[in-house]
Design a protein around this motif. Structure first.
Motif, PDB file in Angstrom:
ATOM      1  N   LEU A 292      41.711  41.980  51.679  1.00 17.64           N
ATOM      2  CA  LEU A 292      40.837  41.015  50.446  1.00 17.64           C
ATOM      3  C   LEU A 292      41.271  39.851  50.211  1.00 17.64           C
ATOM      4  O   LEU A 292      40.566  38.819  50.220  1.00 17.64           O
ATOM      5  CB  LEU A 292      41.111  41.834  48.903  1.00 17.64           C
ATOM      6  CG  LEU A 292      40.436  42.821  48.810  1.00 17.64           C
ATOM      7  CD1 LEU A 292      39.816  43.553  47.527  1.00 17.64           C
ATOM      8  CD2 LEU A 292      38.683  42.677  49.554  1.00 17.64           C
ATOM      9  N   PHE A 293      42.634  39.323  50.308  1.00 24.62           N
ATOM     10  CA  PHE A 293      43.801  38.701  50.803  1.00 24.62           C
ATOM     11  C   PHE A 293      42.829  37.415  51.920  1.00 24.62           C
ATOM     12  O   PHE A 293      42.505  36.294  51.201  1.00 24.62           O
ATOM     13  CB  PHE A 293      45.169  38.592  50.372  1.00 24.62           C
ATOM     14  CG  PHE A 293      45.299  37.241  50.201  1.00 24.62           C
ATOM     15  CD1 PHE A 293      45.960  36.655  48.305  1.00 24.62           C
ATOM     16  CD2 PHE A 293      45.876  36.259  51.020  1.00 24.62           C
ATOM     17  CE1 PHE A 293      46.559  35.891  47.962  1.00 24.62           C
ATOM     18  CE2 PHE A 293      46.597  34.996  50.241  1.00 24.62           C
ATOM     19  CZ  PHE A 293      46.674  35.079  48.823  1.00 24.62           C
TER      20      PHE A 293
ATOM     21  N   GLY B  20      41.664  42.351  41.238  1.00 28.08           N
ATOM     22  CA  GLY B  20      42.232  41.459  41.174  1.00 28.08           C
ATOM     23  C   GLY B  20      42.532  41.618  39.835  1.00 28.08           C
ATOM     24  O   GLY B  20      43.204  40.845  38.799  1.00 28.08           O
TER      25      GLY B  20
ATOM     26  N   HIS C  69      36.955  39.263  43.513  1.00 28.99           N
ATOM     27  CA  HIS C  69      37.152  40.599  42.883  1.00 28.99           C
ATOM     28  C   HIS C  69      37.696  40.958  42.425  1.00 28.99           C
ATOM     29  O   HIS C  69      38.816  41.241  41.820  1.00 28.99           O
ATOM     30  CB  HIS C  69      38.218  41.511  44.203  1.00 28.99           C
ATOM     31  CG  HIS C  69      37.718  40.739  45.563  1.00 28.99           C
ATOM     32  ND1 HIS C  69      36.828  41.173  46.593  1.00 28.99           N
ATOM     33  CD2 HIS C  69      37.959  39.718  46.073  1.00 28.99           C
ATOM     34  CE1 HIS C  69      36.279  40.389  47.597  1.00 28.99           C
ATOM     35  NE2 HIS C  69      37.321  39.151  47.513  1.00 28.99           N
TER      36      HIS C  69
ATOM     37  N   LEU D  89      43.859  29.352  45.888  1.00 32.54           N
ATOM     38  CA  LEU D  89      42.771  30.101  46.835  1.00 32.54           C
ATOM     39  C   LEU D  89      43.783  31.749  45.773  1.00 32.54           C
ATOM     40  O   LEU D  89      42.861  32.542  46.210  1.00 32.54           O
ATOM     41  CB  LEU D  89      44.287  30.200  48.203  1.00 32.54           C
ATOM     42  CG  LEU D  89      42.987  31.233  48.878  1.00 32.54           C
ATOM     43  CD1 LEU D  89      42.761  29.942  50.464  1.00 32.54           C
ATOM     44  CD2 LEU D  89      43.629  32.557  49.101  1.00 32.54           C
ATOM     45  N   THR D  90      44.695  32.362  46.005  1.00 35.52           N
ATOM     46  CA  THR D  90      45.300  32.797  44.989  1.00 35.52           C
ATOM     47  C   THR D  90      44.266  33.288  43.638  1.00 35.52           C
ATOM     48  O   THR D  90      43.128  34.384  43.271  1.00 35.52           O
ATOM     49  CB  THR D  90      46.797  33.817  44.386  1.00 35.52           C
ATOM     50  OG1 THR D  90      47.741  33.201  45.739  1.00 35.52           O
ATOM     51  CG2 THR D  90      46.580  34.333  44.150  1.00 35.52           C
TER      52      THR D  90
ATOM     53  N   GLN E 287      37.619  32.523  54.519  1.00 36.91           N
ATOM     54  CA  GLN E 287      36.111  31.437  54.680  1.00 36.91           C
ATOM     55  C   GLN E 287      36.853  30.279  53.228  1.00 36.91           C
ATOM     56  O   GLN E 287      35.800  29.062  54.050  1.00 36.91           O
ATOM     57  CB  GLN E 287      35.684  32.218  52.825  1.00 36.91           C
ATOM     58  CG  GLN E 287      35.648  33.207  52.472  1.00 36.91           C
ATOM     59  CD  GLN E 287      34.492  33.506  53.482  1.00 36.91           C
ATOM     60  OE1 GLN E 287      33.214  32.457  53.713  1.00 36.91           O
ATOM     61  NE2 GLN E 287      34.411  34.734  54.242  1.00 36.91           N
TER      62      GLN E 287
ATOM     63  N   ALA F 237      40.238  34.082  44.550  1.00 36.80           N
ATOM     64  CA  ALA F 237      40.702  35.724  45.655  1.00 36.80           C
ATOM     65  C   ALA F 237      40.586  36.927  44.448  1.00 36.80           C
ATOM     66  O   ALA F 237      39.546  37.691  44.118  1.00 36.80           O
ATOM     67  CB  ALA F 237      41.810  35.915  46.135  1.00 36.80           C
TER      68      ALA F 237
ATOM     69  N   GLU G 182      40.162  38.235  53.704  1.00 36.61           N
ATOM     70  CA  GLU G 182      38.864  37.814  54.163  1.00 36.61           C
ATOM     71  C   GLU G 182      38.569  36.433  52.605  1.00 36.61           C
ATOM     72  O   GLU G 182      38.310  35.252  53.303  1.00 36.61           O
ATOM     73  CB  GLU G 182      38.447  38.833  53.083  1.00 36.61           C
ATOM     74  CG  GLU G 182      36.722  37.922  52.644  1.00 36.61           C
ATOM     75  CD  GLU G 182      36.361  39.432  51.746  1.00 36.61           C
ATOM     76  OE1 GLU G 182      35.189  39.144  51.398  1.00 36.61           O
ATOM     77  OE2 GLU G 182      36.501  40.618  52.167  1.00 36.61           O
ATOM     78  N   THR G 183      39.399  36.371  51.375  1.00 35.70           N
ATOM     79  CA  THR G 183      39.187  34.648  50.900  1.00 35.70           C
ATOM     80  C   THR G 183      39.378  33.693  51.490  1.00 35.70           C
ATOM     81  O   THR G 183      39.354  32.643  51.825  1.00 35.70           O
ATOM     82  CB  THR G 183      39.740  34.861  49.524  1.00 35.70           C
ATOM     83  OG1 THR G 183      39.274  36.427  48.755  1.00 35.70           O
ATOM     84  CG2 THR G 183      39.441  33.953  49.426  1.00 35.70           C
TER      85      THR G 183
ATOM     86  N   LEU H 229      45.584  42.550  45.097  1.00 32.79           N
ATOM     87  CA  LEU H 229      44.538  42.449  46.119  1.00 32.79           C
ATOM     88  C   LEU H 229      44.480  42.990  47.640  1.00 32.79           C
ATOM     89  O   LEU H 229      43.686  43.640  48.087  1.00 32.79           O
ATOM     90  CB  LEU H 229      44.566  40.808  46.299  1.00 32.79           C
ATOM     91  CG  LEU H 229      43.218  40.429  44.869  1.00 32.79           C
ATOM     92  CD1 LEU H 229      43.744  38.590  45.265  1.00 32.79           C
ATOM     93  CD2 LEU H 229      42.062  40.884  45.237  1.00 32.79           C
TER      94      LEU H 229
ATOM     95  N   THR I 111      32.999  29.816  48.294  1.00 29.61           N
ATOM     96  CA  THR I 111      33.010  30.686  47.548  1.00 29.61           C
ATOM     97  C   THR I 111      32.080  30.254  46.172  1.00 29.61           C
ATOM     98  O   THR I 111      30.944  29.072  46.629  1.00 29.61           O
ATOM     99  CB  THR I 111      34.936  29.852  46.557  1.00 29.61           C
ATOM    100  OG1 THR I 111      34.303  31.616  45.053  1.00 29.61           O
ATOM    101  CG2 THR I 111      34.536  29.103  45.759  1.00 29.61           C
TER     102      THR I 111
END
Length: 572
Positions: free
Chosen positions: A373-374, A313, A309, A301-302, A380, A305, A376-377, A369, A478
Motif C-alpha cells: 500500500l505504501f 492506516g 487507506h 506522502l505517509t 502515484q 497513504a 502504491e501511494t 500500511l 490522490t
C-alpha cells in the motif's frame, strides 16, 4: 517435418521482435539494445540452420558452421551500423552524456558547425533576455545580457553552457536544434542555401521569472542546495535555483580576442576551476539531478497513504511515544524532540503529529500500511522502486532529471525497521527537490500531479510561433478530499507547528508547509528541507527548498521558504 516451418517462423518472429524493440531504444540505453541483439543471434542462427541443414561430417560441415557464424556476425554488425548511422544517427550526433557531478561530455562537432550561426535568444516569461548572440568578424559569440541585471550564476543550471571546447549543457543542449534553427526554421535554411544571408536561431521563452530566480538565489546565499517554485495549477516552473553555480560567460569563446590561443587558455582555465573538487560540483543541477533523503517532508506522502487507506492506516488513531520499536532486534525509532507527546497529546491525531513532526507516529503509520500500500501511494507521485525506475525521469525532459527512488536494496521495505524508517522520511529514500515540489503542487491542485515544464514556447526570429507548451496532468495522485485535508495539515504546521516561522514572511496570507531534517552521512550536519504552499485557499506557489548540511528544517528551511514565498508575491 511438419512442425519445422512453424518453429522456424516462431524463431524468426522472436528474433525480429527483439531487434525491433532494441533498435529504437534511446542512446543512453545501448546496453539494452546490445542485449536484445545478442539474444536475437541464436534465434536467427537456429532458424538459418533449420532452412539449410548441415552436410554430413567432414570438411564440408566445418566450412558450413564457420560460414554460418561469419554470416551471422556480419548480420549483427550490419544491424549495429544500421542503428548507429541511420536510425539513431541524429540522436548520437547530438547526444550529451551527463556525469554524476553534472559535467557533460558531448560531440563538439555540432557546436563547431554552429559557430557562424546566431543562436536564438533565451528569455524569461517577462521578456528579460538571459542569453543572446552577436556577430563578431563573421563568427557568432554567445552573450548573456542577464549579467547586466543579475548574477548570471543564478541562471547557470537552467541555461547551461555553450562552449566550442567543451560542448553544451542545460537548455543550450536540450534545445540546441531549435536554438540553431535546424528545427522550426526549415524555410529559412532553404533560403540561406540558395540566396544566402545570416542564419539566426529560434527564441526560447521560459516559464521562469528572472526576478524571482535572482531573489531566490540571493536567499540561498551561497549555500549548497536547491530551490524550486512551481505553479500548482499548470506545472510551470517559476524558479529553479541550484548552488553553487557557474558563470556561463567563462566558457563562451570570444572570436574578437586578440589571441585565440590565449582565449582558449582562458576557457580551459575556467573549466578546470569549475570541475575541481573544491568547486562543489557547480555543473550539477541539484533540483533535478540531486538525490537526497527527504527527511520529515516525506511524512506528507505517509499521511496521504494513511488517509487513502483509512481502514488500515487509521490516521486519527495514533500515539506519539518517545520510542517505537518495530523490530525487537533493531534499535528503536526515536523522536528528535523529547516528550513530544506533551505537544501532540497522547493519543492524538494526524494533524497534530504532522504539525509537530512525530517520527514514531509516522513509523507506526508506515508499519500499519505495509510495503504494497505504501509503494502504491509513492508510485502515484512518481517515486518508484528501483526495479520499476528508469535512470532518467521522463515526465520532465527540458533538463536531465534523475528518478526518485523509494528504496535502493530489494526487499528493504519488507524489513520492519526499513518500513518504519521510510515512513518518517529516512530509510533508503532518495528524491529530487523537483519531485518534492511536484508532490506539494499536487496537494495544491486538488490532488492532480502536473507535468513540470520550463520552456513555455519557441518562436522564430520573425516572432511566429513554432510550438507552445500547455498544462498537462500526469495523473490524479490522490483525491481532492485528501488534498484538502493535507492543506489543513500543512496550515497547522504554519500556524502552530514546527515551521510556523514561515508565516512571519507573508503576513496576511494563509500559508502551509512541512519541515524536514534529513540525516545522510553519520556524524554530518543534516540536510535542511522545507516544502510550502500558498495561498492555501487558492494555491499559486508550491515551493521546495533543500540546503545541503543546512541544519534544522524547521528553522533554516522554514526561513528560506518564507523568503522565497515573499519574493514570489512581491514579483507577481
Amino acid at each position: 517435418m511438419g512442425q519445422q516451418p512453424i518453429i522456424r517462423t516462431g524463431l524468426l518472429i522472436g528474433a525480429l521482435a527483439l531487434i525491433s524493440y532494441g533498435i529504437f531504444q534511446p542512446v543512453e540505453a545501448d546496453t539494452r539494445w546490445l542485449i536484445c541483439l545478442w539474444l536475437a543471434a541464436p534465434l536467427l542462427g537456429l532458424a538459418a540452420w533449420m532452412v539449410y541443414p548441415a552436410p554430413p561430417a567432414g570438411l564440408a560441415r566445418t566450412v558450413y558452421h564457420v560460414g554460418l557464424i561469419i554470416l551471422l556476425g556480419f548480420g549483427l554488425l550490419s544491424l549495429q551500423l544500421l542503428r548507429q548511422q541511420f536510425v539513431k544517427a541524429d540522436a548520437i550526433y547530438n547526444y550529451v552524456a551527463v556525469g554524476p557531478d553534472g559535467s557533460t561530455t558531448s560531440n563538439v562537432r555540432p557546436v563547431l558547425s554552429s559557430q557562424r550561426v546566431l543562436r536564438g535568444q533565451i528569455v524569461d516569461r517577462n521578456g528579460v533576455v538571459l542569453a543572446d548572440s552577436q556577430s563578431v568578424n563573421g563568427f557568432a559569440r554567445r552573450t548573456y545580457p542577464v549579467a547586466d541585471r543579475y548574477d548570471p550564476a543564478a541562471f547557470s543550471n537552467i541555461l547551461g553552457f555553450f562552449s566550442t571546447r567543451y560542448g553544451q549543457s542545460g537548455l543550450e543542449s536540450t534545445y540546441s536544434a531549435y536554438l540553431t534553427g535546424e528545427r522550426g526554421n526549415e524555410l529559412q535554411r532553404l533560403q540561406e542555401q540558395f540566396v544566402g544571408g545570416e542564419r539566426r536561431g529560434n527564441t526560447l521563452v521560459l516559464t521562469i521569472n528572472a526576478e524571482l530566480q535572482a531573489r531566490a538565489a540571493q536567499a540561498l546565499a551561497g549555500r549548497a542546495g536547491s530551490i524550486v517554485v512551481l505553479d500548482p495549477r499548470t506545472g510551470a516552473i517559476l524558479a529553479m535555483v541550484s548552488q553553487p553555480g557557474f558563470d556561463p560567460r567563462g566558457l563562451s569563446f570570444d572570436p574578437s580576442a586578440a589571441s585565440w590561443d590565449a582565449e582558449n587558455a582562458r576557457v580551459s582555465a575556467y573549466w578546470a576551476q569549475i570541475i575541481a573538487d573544491s568547486a562543489g560540483q557547480p555543473l550539477l543541477n541539484r533540483p533535478t539531478q540531486g538525490l537526497y533523503p527527504p527527511g520529515s517532508t516525506f511524512k506528507t506522502l505517509t499521511a496521504i497513504a494513511a488517509l487513502a487507506h483509512p481502514g488500515v492506516g487509521q490516521p486519527d488513531s495514533i500515539t506519539c511515544p518517545q520510542e517505537y520499536r518495530p523490530d525487537p532486534t533493531a534499535p528503536p525509532v526515536v523522536n528528535a524532540v523529547d516528550n513530544l507527546a506533551s505537544l501532540t497529546g497522547d493519543p492524538t491525531n494526524l494533524e497534530k503529529v504532522y504539525a509537530y513532526s512525530c517520527n514514531t507516529a509516522f513509523a507506526q503509520y508506515a508499519t500499519r500500511l505495509g510495503p504494497e500500500l505504501f509503494a502504491e501511494t509513492a508510485r502515484q507521485f512518481d517515486i518508484f522502486p528501483p526495479q520499476r525506475a528508469n535512470s532518467t525521469y521522463n515526465e520532465f525532459t527540458d533538463l536531465p532529471t534523475a528518478t526518485s527512488l523509494l528504496y535502493v536494496n530489494p526487499g528493504f521495505l519488507n524489513l520492519p525497521r526499513g518500513m518504519a524508517d521510510t515512513g518518517y522520511g529516512q530509510g533508503q529514500l532518495l528524491v529530487t527537490p523537483l519531485q518534492m515540489a511536484m508532490m506539494t503542487a499536487a496537494i495544491g491542485n486538488e490532488g492532480i500531479l502536473m507535468r513540470p515544464y520550463l520552456v513555455q514556447r519557441i518562436t522564430r526570429p520573425d516572432g511566429s510561433l513554432i510550438v507552445e507548451q500547455t498544462p498537462r496532468p500526469i495523473r490524479r495522485a490522490t483525491s481532492a478530499l485528501i488534498a484538502q485535508t493535507m492543506r489543513s495539515n500543512m496550515a497547522a504546521v504554519g500556524s502552530y507547528g514546527f515551521g510556523r516561522v514561515i508565516s512571519d514572511y507573508v503576513p496576511g496570507i494563509a500559508v502551509g508547509g512541512k519541515s524536514g531534517t534529513a540525516e545522510h552521512v553519520p556524524g554530518a550536519v543534516p540536510h535542511a528541507w522545507f516544502i510550502a504552499l500558498a495561498p492555501l485557499d487558492q494555491p499559486r506557489y508550491a515551493v521546495a527548498v533543500m540546503v545541503e548540511s543546512g541544519g534544522e528544517g524547521s528553522s533554516v528551511g522554514a526561513r528560506l521558504a518564507g523568503e522565497v514565498l515573499a519574493a514570489a508575491f512581491a514579483t507577481e
